[in-house]
Design an enzyme around this catalytic site. Structure first.
Site, PDB file in Angstrom:
ATOM      1  CG  HIS A 104      76.201  27.866  54.269  1.00 46.41           C
ATOM      2  ND1 HIS A 104      76.180  28.502  53.284  1.00 46.41           N
ATOM      3  CD2 HIS A 104      76.884  28.447  55.158  1.00 46.41           C
ATOM      4  CE1 HIS A 104      76.608  29.913  53.528  1.00 46.41           C
ATOM      5  NE2 HIS A 104      77.335  29.919  54.824  1.00 46.41           N
ATOM      6  CG  ASP A 107      73.716  26.894  51.419  1.00 47.54           C
ATOM      7  OD1 ASP A 107      72.921  27.662  51.768  1.00 47.54           O
ATOM      8  OD2 ASP A 107      74.690  27.012  51.191  1.00 47.54           O
TER       9      ASP A 107
HETATM   10  C1  XUL Z   1      78.002  36.090  55.084  1.00 51.20           C
HETATM   11  C2  XUL Z   1      78.945  35.524  54.425  1.00 51.20           C
HETATM   12  C3  XUL Z   1      78.700  33.948  54.336  1.00 51.20           C
HETATM   13  C4  XUL Z   1      80.041  33.021  54.360  1.00 51.20           C
HETATM   14  C5  XUL Z   1      79.625  31.701  54.489  1.00 51.20           C
HETATM   15  O1  XUL Z   1      78.109  37.613  55.004  1.00 51.20           O
HETATM   16  O2  XUL Z   1      79.546  35.645  53.605  1.00 51.20           O
HETATM   17  O3  XUL Z   1      77.997  33.721  53.324  1.00 51.20           O
HETATM   18  O4  XUL Z   1      80.511  33.451  53.373  1.00 51.20           O
HETATM   19  O5  XUL Z   1      79.036  31.328  55.547  1.00 51.20           O
END
Ligand code: XUL
Ligand code: CO
Length: 444
Positions: A104, A107
């Site tokens: 993300h 992150d």
């Molecule tokens: C949350 C989840 C996230 C997504 C990406 O449950 O799985 O980490 O994979 O936003």
């Protein structure tokens, strides 16, 4: 080379085989081993996720961080820590020997105090990531924007009652889509973490549905405008952190896309623990996606059957994974998706080397599930039995019904004349289960 973080592991992690006693060796995972004519690595395309492994210190809602992660110690210089975090991550990817990673925007990059600062922080770190990718050969499986951590997103991003929040989310996704393209990312994921509600008392379901659809259209438009060639993926989850999340499961997402003229633009990133949270098996979610052209990528993890929430543990059950893997092979594979380990260590696994044990176990599990699934595909007993079960639909009566040559009345006439007189046939479930188990037990 700069500072080394995972000093107990020299890497790359070797293959030791099923009898190996070395906890830091693979028992099954052999990237180059050919399975159904392709190297294992091309089937699985495994990736490490940035958030759980490098951006999470073991914090939970009752306790502080527990893990030995110098790049996450509160109060440090945030950009310097972000650079350390990225260095540690690429050191880990290379030592583990996995080809992909996912992240993300937040992150890797410190938020700063404005969007402009956040964007320039991210751009600087993306420059670094490009350099690491070139030097190590590790590639980006997918990128995504975090539209759920900051308080501005407390009532959702695209589905927020305030259009200014929609706009902010749009800004973040625009940039992250471009970042993903710059890094050669093969997919872009949208997980609607807070696209849902906590109470219907303050929620307008009609408006929120329209807003979400509008957002998804804008993402498609921008993707085409910049020429991003990766897949767009929606990651279903039924709840958590919201009481109810709109992208409940693959079938719900599929229906939403059809309703809003978005079919063909998105597929799904299916997470095992999200499937179980929705009251499905992971097998169900993958099979539904495969049957409807919605299979995009996998977030590999597992829940704990005693807990009702998303525990995000590393996959460790070949039995659970063999059948989803079978569906994937029958559907022609997971590429350009892959198996992203959206899994986190237990909070007491504080040592840095624990991260290796977790990923080694996860890789061995998905690799063994692949071997079982490939064997099931090769023998094709399941497929053959399914074909036999539906054979009537390929014969005269079935074809006539499907082709529109029969009406209710014509069918009534056939039944009344005794021309059609069906007899119940055994579904043979136990025999099929035995067949699968035999392969789970015997494949090497
Ligand atoms: C949350 C989840 C996230 C997504 C990406 O449950 O799985 O980490 O994979 O936003
Ligand atoms: Co996920």
């Amino acid at each position: 080379m700069g500072e080394e973080f995972f000093t107990e592991v020299t890497g790359p992690i070797p293959f030791g085989g099923l009898e190996s006693r070395d906890p830091l060796a693979f028992k099954v995972w052999q990237p180059d081993r050919v399975v159904l004519g392709r190297p294992m690595v091309d089937h699985l395309r495994p990736g490490v996720c940035f958030w759980h492994s490098f951006s999470w210190a073991g914090v939970d809602m009752f306790g502080n961080g527990t893990m030995d992660r110098p790049w996450l110690v509160p109060g440090g210089d945030e950009m310097a820590q972000a650079r350390q975090r990225m260095a540690a991550a690429f050191e880990f990817f290379t030592k583990l020997g996995t080809p992909y990673y996912c992240f993300h925007d937040r992150d890797v990059a410190p938020e700063g105090d404005s969007f402009a600062t956040f964007r320039s922080n991210l751009d600087a770190l993306v420059d670094d990531a490009l350099g690491y990718q070139e030097r190590t050969g590790v590639r980006l499986l997918w990128g995504t924007a975090n539209l759920f951590t900051h308080p501005r997103y407390q009532a959702g991003a695209a589905t927020n009652p305030d259009p200014a929040v929609f706009a902010y989310a749009a800004a973040q996704v625009t940039h992250m889509l471009e970042v993903t393209q710059r890094l050669g990312g093969e997919n872009y994921v949208l997980w609607g973490g807070r696209e849902g509600y906590d109470t219907l008392l303050n929620t307008d379901l009609r408006r929120e549905g329209e807003q979400l659809a509008r957002f998804l259209h804008l993402v498609v438009e921008h993707k085409h405008k910049i020429g991003f060639e990766g897949q767009l993926l929606i990651e279903p989850k039924p709840m958590e952190p919201t009481k109810h999340q709109y992208d409940y499961d693959v079938q719900t997402v599929y229906g939403f896309l059809l309703k809003h003229g978005l079919e063909g633009e998105y597929r799904t990133n299916i997470e095992a623990n999200h499937a179980t949270l929705a009251g499905h098996s992971f097998h169900h979610e993958v099979a539904f996606a495969a049957a409807n052209g919605m299979l995009g990528s996998i977030d590999a993890n597992r829940g704990d059957p005693q807990n009702g929430w998303d525990t995000d543990q590393f996959p460790n059950s070949v039995e659970d994974l063999a059948l989803p893997m079978y569906e994937i092979l029958r559907a022609g594979g997971i590429a350009p998706g892959g198996f992203n380990f959206d899994a986190k260590l237990r909070r007491q696994s504080t040592h840095r080397t624990d991260l290796f044990y977790a990923h080694i176990g996860g890789l061995d599990t998905i690799a063994r599930a692949l071997l079982v699934a490939a064997d099931l595909v090769e023998r094709d007993d399941l497929g053959a039995r399914k074909d036999r079960r539906y054979a009537g639909w390929d014969a005269d009566l079935g074809k006539a019904i499907l082709d529109g040559h029969e009406s209710l009345e014509s069918l009534e006439a056939k039944v009344a004349a005794g021309e059609v007189d069906p007899r119940p046939v055994s579904g043979g479930q136990e025999a099929l289960e035995n067949l699968v188990n035999q392969r789970v037990w015997s494949v090497r």
